[in-house]
Design an enzyme around this catalytic site. Structure first.
Site, PDB file in Angstrom:
ATOM      1  N   GLU A 269       0.818  -1.212   0.000  1.00  0.00           N
ATOM      2  CA  GLU A 269       0.000   0.000   0.000  1.00  0.00           C
ATOM      3  C   GLU A 269       0.851   1.262   0.000  1.00  0.00           C
ATOM      4  O   GLU A 269       0.490   2.266  -0.608  1.00  0.00           O
ATOM      5  CB  GLU A 269      -0.926   0.016   1.231  1.00  0.00           C
ATOM      6  CG  GLU A 269      -2.032  -1.041   1.227  1.00  0.00           C
ATOM      7  CD  GLU A 269      -1.587  -2.406   1.714  1.00  0.00           C
ATOM      8  OE1 GLU A 269      -0.382  -2.561   2.041  1.00  0.00           O
ATOM      9  OE2 GLU A 269      -2.417  -3.332   1.773  1.00  0.00           O
ATOM     10  N   GLN A 291      -7.879  -2.376  -0.084  1.00  0.00           N
ATOM     11  CA  GLN A 291      -8.806  -3.502  -0.119  1.00  0.00           C
ATOM     12  C   GLN A 291      -9.782  -3.410   1.067  1.00  0.00           C
ATOM     13  O   GLN A 291     -10.966  -3.659   0.915  1.00  0.00           O
ATOM     14  CB  GLN A 291      -8.027  -4.808  -0.091  1.00  0.00           C
ATOM     15  CG  GLN A 291      -8.845  -5.975  -0.563  1.00  0.00           C
ATOM     16  CD  GLN A 291      -7.969  -7.084  -1.087  1.00  0.00           C
ATOM     17  OE1 GLN A 291      -7.299  -7.759  -0.313  1.00  0.00           O
ATOM     18  NE2 GLN A 291      -7.946  -7.273  -2.387  1.00  0.00           N
ATOM     19  N   PHE A 292      -9.257  -3.026   2.197  1.00  0.00           N
ATOM     20  CA  PHE A 292     -10.059  -2.684   3.370  1.00  0.00           C
ATOM     21  C   PHE A 292      -9.451  -1.410   3.942  1.00  0.00           C
ATOM     22  O   PHE A 292      -8.226  -1.249   3.923  1.00  0.00           O
ATOM     23  CB  PHE A 292     -10.010  -3.803   4.418  1.00  0.00           C
ATOM     24  CG  PHE A 292     -10.823  -5.011   4.050  1.00  0.00           C
ATOM     25  CD1 PHE A 292     -12.091  -5.216   4.584  1.00  0.00           C
ATOM     26  CD2 PHE A 292     -10.326  -5.940   3.160  1.00  0.00           C
ATOM     27  CE1 PHE A 292     -12.842  -6.326   4.225  1.00  0.00           C
ATOM     28  CE2 PHE A 292     -11.076  -7.053   2.792  1.00  0.00           C
ATOM     29  CZ  PHE A 292     -12.336  -7.247   3.330  1.00  0.00           C
ATOM     30  N   ALA A 293     -10.300  -0.538   4.486  1.00  0.00           N
ATOM     31  CA  ALA A 293      -9.792   0.724   5.030  1.00  0.00           C
ATOM     32  C   ALA A 293      -8.734   0.455   6.094  1.00  0.00           C
ATOM     33  O   ALA A 293      -7.792   1.228   6.255  1.00  0.00           O
ATOM     34  CB  ALA A 293     -10.938   1.539   5.615  1.00  0.00           C
ATOM     35  N   ASP A 294      -8.869  -0.671   6.801  1.00  0.00           N
ATOM     36  CA  ASP A 294      -7.916  -1.031   7.857  1.00  0.00           C
ATOM     37  C   ASP A 294      -6.476  -1.068   7.337  1.00  0.00           C
ATOM     38  O   ASP A 294      -5.539  -0.782   8.066  1.00  0.00           O
ATOM     39  CB  ASP A 294      -8.247  -2.417   8.421  1.00  0.00           C
ATOM     40  CG  ASP A 294      -9.706  -2.562   8.772  1.00  0.00           C
ATOM     41  OD1 ASP A 294     -10.013  -2.772   9.949  1.00  0.00           O
ATOM     42  OD2 ASP A 294     -10.568  -2.450   7.865  1.00  0.00           O
ATOM     43  N   PHE A 295      -6.313  -1.468   6.066  1.00  0.00           N
ATOM     44  CA  PHE A 295      -4.965  -1.698   5.531  1.00  0.00           C
ATOM     45  C   PHE A 295      -4.243  -0.388   5.211  1.00  0.00           C
ATOM     46  O   PHE A 295      -3.078  -0.392   4.830  1.00  0.00           O
ATOM     47  CB  PHE A 295      -4.993  -2.576   4.266  1.00  0.00           C
ATOM     48  CG  PHE A 295      -5.708  -3.891   4.433  1.00  0.00           C
ATOM     49  CD1 PHE A 295      -6.057  -4.369   5.685  1.00  0.00           C
ATOM     50  CD2 PHE A 295      -6.029  -4.664   3.333  1.00  0.00           C
ATOM     51  CE1 PHE A 295      -6.721  -5.584   5.840  1.00  0.00           C
ATOM     52  CE2 PHE A 295      -6.688  -5.882   3.472  1.00  0.00           C
ATOM     53  CZ  PHE A 295      -7.037  -6.340   4.722  1.00  0.00           C
ATOM     54  N   HIS A 336     -10.716  -5.909   9.908  1.00  0.00           N
ATOM     55  CA  HIS A 336     -11.465  -5.726   8.660  1.00  0.00           C
ATOM     56  C   HIS A 336     -12.769  -4.985   8.933  1.00  0.00           C
ATOM     57  O   HIS A 336     -13.723  -5.098   8.180  1.00  0.00           O
ATOM     58  CB  HIS A 336     -11.770  -7.072   8.001  1.00  0.00           C
ATOM     59  CG  HIS A 336     -10.567  -7.788   7.470  1.00  0.00           C
ATOM     60  ND1 HIS A 336      -9.629  -8.348   8.294  1.00  0.00           N
ATOM     61  CD2 HIS A 336     -10.135  -8.008   6.205  1.00  0.00           C
ATOM     62  CE1 HIS A 336      -8.686  -8.913   7.546  1.00  0.00           C
ATOM     63  NE2 HIS A 336      -8.966  -8.716   6.283  1.00  0.00           N
TER      64      HIS A 336
END
Lengths: 530, 314
Positions: A269, A291-295, A336
């Site tokens: 990222e 892919q997920f905001a968490d990442f 996630h």
């Protein structure tokens, strides 16, 4: 930057510098890997000057030389004498010609030494004297001068002239700097420098044609239309090409726009966010899908140190939209499901958008893509397939920074966004005795403070609701603003309702209790009774 | 291996029935790796991995019951139902997760190894990740420090050829991931991950190297997952022929054949194992079904070391 040149067919190469200390950073690895898998025309130059501030190379890495790293990426690595200008010139000019013909990355390790401290305050006490003496003999200016003298190209007179000219140039520059007036801080100017002001005209649909679309389709729709509107818009993300993205938002995009513009990225990222700024420097637009905001944590440095500050620092906008599938209630566990908008809300230089409806999702995403500034675009995973509405077929924009009044009432104001809008609406439907304004902020940064103040001054009571955990959440800022600007009109303390200050539990019954909806109806009733 | 396979198959079915929520990344096809690691390392050797963690947890000695209950989000799960599929954990089994962010467990593995080195144990930390994670910056930072400090760690890249939908050929120009390790002067090898014996041998040698104080080893173990990345992935990016080819190399069938061929087991023995495994998986499902969901009060526990941390209230 080399990606922009490659996509446009410009026979240009980029040279990116780092010290040997910087090579221990993860970004070094990510950049070399992406450059190699995408065959980017770039020369990575490591200026290996022996010390990362005070840390010698033997405490930085175990391999013999840093060019060995190149093998791991299947690229060429060349070590050169960085103090020999001719060797540097020959190597780089040869590579520049080659790379223009066949784009690919090359790693150069230029062995050199810094004769001063890391910066002028740190000194050189940690450098052994013998090492200093050894490198003093290798001084690049002295050696080149001697070489030119020996070859008969330079004369002592000519050297004297050059030295004088250098001194004059520096003195002239110094004079200008010394004569420049002291900077006086103009707060408005400072704020104006944060964002690029070049905004495009709002888009209005030309026909009244509407279609029923789910939240997720509204996002796909906006992206597709933006791809048609901006021929230099490039989408980057993990598995977004043939696979269509983790949530299938870019399904079918590759067939229509090709792999150059719909780019699968490795899992890195950070460097992808950096490439977004590089593309912007070259005048291109990018959309980056987390892919997920968490990442996004993996890209944090690039977003909160580069994308956000480049306009303030040197008037370079970052024309990048970072799409963030966010939020919980889907039983996805602690990594996630998170809401992390507050991190970006706190960071000057970023715009933060968070639509709650299909209509807003399309209009705001098109506005975000039109905006030349970096926009962090939150989209709630639980809304993707659970919410549909009639929305215009044609492209349209919704102004960033404008809240929406969802419903009006007189008893109190509920200020919220995202899933909170739907929780508030649901809670009010179950409590018909309460008459409330529901304000959907839609944009968190810049915040539509007028809409908040207007509503609270009217109702005299405010309840701020968000899915993010309570402490340090956006609700705190809003509550403070209300307390400061609506104090005389308040009939009750400002109430905040957010998730618990814990990580997000996986088990569905626990997650339900974690979420603020579990406590919202009670908070609403209590404030109403106050 | 059979227990791991049957457990995963059952988990897949239960996910389809929506008994298991959230995400579910299955290990089917990669069992030889878990088996080789389990037999070649000691019980006290810590292991840390990413989100495809069910089988590794069981291989490390965690009970299928506590694992199945975790998948259900039940209070009796190994993470009290708070972690789910991707976040198994059991300190007593030296299994340190179960991590949801790609590559983020790699530095943690080096940290555990550093603690072992510092305390003077001769334990070796097995640090696992997928081919996708090898492109994260965290890997580079960790490889550099681990070699610099000669940490007792075995880095294992389970190369199942696909990072979700992106094949290795598409995420890097250099397809041999083990070569990344060579750039750090770290012993690095490719290992055939479809045979538990070859995995065992490679892990054993790497562990011995680390125990002798010679630092980390990097193993790229070539394996294959028959199923999609997670339960929501139909894996259309691969050909039927490709999947069929790998199924002929199935590690469980190969092992079964070998056991019979060399006379280590009889048909009856194998039938007994199959029956026992079937029963164990059934037991684990029964256990999960009959366990309670965590109590709401669990929301406030375990955030901090103090049991009654004052800041957490609703």
């Amino acid at each position: 930057m080399p990606l922009a040149d490659k996509l446009r067919g410009n026979p240009k190469i980029t040279v990116a510098f780092t010290g040997e200390g910087g090579t221990s950073e993860g970004d070094f690895h990510e950049a070399l890997n992406v450059a190699s898998v995408w065959d980017l025309p770039i020369i990575f130059v490591i200026e290996n000057n022996g010390y990362g501030l005070s840390t010698p190379t033997r405490e930085q890495y175990r391999c013999q030389s840093l060019v060995e790293r190149a093998a791991g990426y299947g690229i060429e690595g060349i070590q050169i004498d960085g103090n020999n200008i001719l060797e540097v010139y020959d190597t780089i000019s040869r590579l520049a010609t080659e790379l223009r013909q066949s784009p690919r990355p090359v790693l150069i390790e230029a062995m050199t030494f810094r004769m001063r401290g890391h910066e002028e305050a740190s000194g050189t006490a940690y450098v052994p004297k013998a090492l200093m003496e050894e490198w003093a003999i290798k001084d690049p200016v002295l050696n080149y001068e001697n070489y030119l003298l020996n070859e008969g190209i330079l004369t002592a007179d000519r050297i004297d002239q050059i030295r004088k000219r250098c001194k004059q140039t520096i003195d002239a520059g110094l004079k200008i700097a010394q004569a420049a007036p002291e900077l006086i801080l103009d707060p408005q100017q400072e704020i104006d420098d944060v964002f690029c002001p070049k905004m495009s005209l709002p888009m209005v649909p030309q026909t009244a044609q509407m279609s029923n679309k789910r939240y997720i389709e509204a996002i796909s729709d906006a992206l597709r239309q933006a791809m048609d509107l901006y021929p230099e818009l490039v989408l980057m993300g993990q598995d977004i090409a043939e696979y269509g993205g983790a949530f299938k938002i870019t399904d079918g995009f590759v067939a229509r726009y090709g792999k150059e513009r719909v780019r699968n990225t490795p899992i890195c990222e950070s460097v992808i966010a950096g490439i977004g700024l590089g593309m912007s420097i070259k005048g291109m637009k990018t959309m980056i899908e987390m892919q997920f905001a968490d990442f996004v944590t993996c890209a944090f440095n690039q977003i909160v140190n580069n994308l956000d500050k480049s306009h303030y620092r040197w008037a370079q906008n970052a024309d990048v939209v970072v799409r963030m599938p966010t939020g919980g209630t889907v039983g996805a566990g602690p990594f996630h499901s998170q809401s992390n908008e507050a991190w970006f809300f706190h960071t000057p230089g970023l715009k933060v958008v968070y639509p709650a409806t299909p209509y807003d999702a399309k209009g705001l995403l098109l506005a975000a893509l039109a905006d030349p500034n970096p926009v962090i675009f939150f989209e709630h995973k639980a809304l993707y397939r659970s919410l549909a509405d009639d929305i215009p077929d044609e492209p349209y924009t919704i102004e960033i920074g404008k809240a929406r009044t969802v419903s009006t009432g007189s008893d109190l104001s509920i200020i919220t966004y995202g899933l909170g809008v739907h929780w508030a609406t649901r809670a009010l439907a179950a409590a018909p005795h309460i008459s409330a304004d529901v304000i959907d902020l839609r944009t968190l940064s810049p915040l539509d403070t007028n809409a908040i103040y207007e509503s609270v001054r009217k109702t005299g009571k405010a309840l701020v609701l968000h899915e993010d955990s309570l402490t340090g959440g956006i609700g705190g800022e809003i509550a403070a603003l209300i307390a400061q600007h609506c104090f005389e009109r308040l009939d009750a303390p400002v109430v905040r309702c957010g998730a618990l200050d814990t990580p997000i539990p996986f088990a569905i019954p626990l997650e339900k209790q974690y979420m603020p909806e579990a406590r919202f109806a009670a908070a609403l009733q209590e404030l109403w009774e106050y | 291996m059979l227990l791991l396979r049957r457990f995963e198959e059952r988990a897949g079915v239960l996910y389809g029935e929506r008994k298991i929520r959230g995400f579910c990344h299955l290990y089917i096809g990669q069992e030889a790796v878990a088996a080789g690691i389990a037999t070649a390392t000691r019980k006290t050797d810590p292991l840390i991995t990413a989100y495809r963690d069910h089988a590794l947890a069981i291989a490390k000695g965690m009970s299928p019951e506590s694992c199945m209950a975790e998948l259900y989000g039940k209070a009796t799960g190994c993470s009290k139902g708070k972690g789910g599929s991707m976040h198994f954990f059991s300190k007593e089994h030296y299994f340190f997760g179960g991590h949801g962010i790609v590559g983020a467990q790699i530095p943690l593995g080096a940290g555990i190894a550093f603690a072992e080195q510092y305390k003077g144990t001769d334990n070796v930390c097995v640090t696992m990740f997928g081919d996708g994670a090898a492109r994260q910056g965290a890997l580079h930072e960790t490889f550099n420090l681990a070699t610099l400090w000669k940490l007792p760690v075995i880095f294992i890249c389970e190369n199942n050829q696909y990072a979700m939908g992106t094949s290795v050929e598409r995420s890097a120009a250099e397809n041999d991931i083990y070569k990344l390790g060579l750039a750090y002067n770290m012993p690095s090898f490719i290992v055939d991950g479809m045979h538990c014996e070859t995995v065992h041998q490679a892990i054993y040698e790497a562990a011995e190297r680390a125990r002798r104080g010679e630092g980390p080893t990097f193993l790229e173990i070539k394996t294959y997952r028959y199923v999609g990345h997670s339960m929501s992935d139909p894996a259309k990016y691969r050909t039927k022929e490709e999947v069929a080819h790998y199924k002929t190399l199935d590690p469980i069938n190969t092992t079964e054949k070998k056991l019979l061929e060399y006379g280590f087991a009889t048909e009856t023995d194998i039938e007994a194992i199959k029956e026992r495994v079937k029963q164990r998986v059934k037991d684990s499902v029964d256990f999960a079904e009959n366990s309670p969901y965590p109590d709401d009060s669990e929301l406030f526990t375990d955030v901090y070391l103090q049991p009654d941390y004052p800041f957490i209230t609703d």
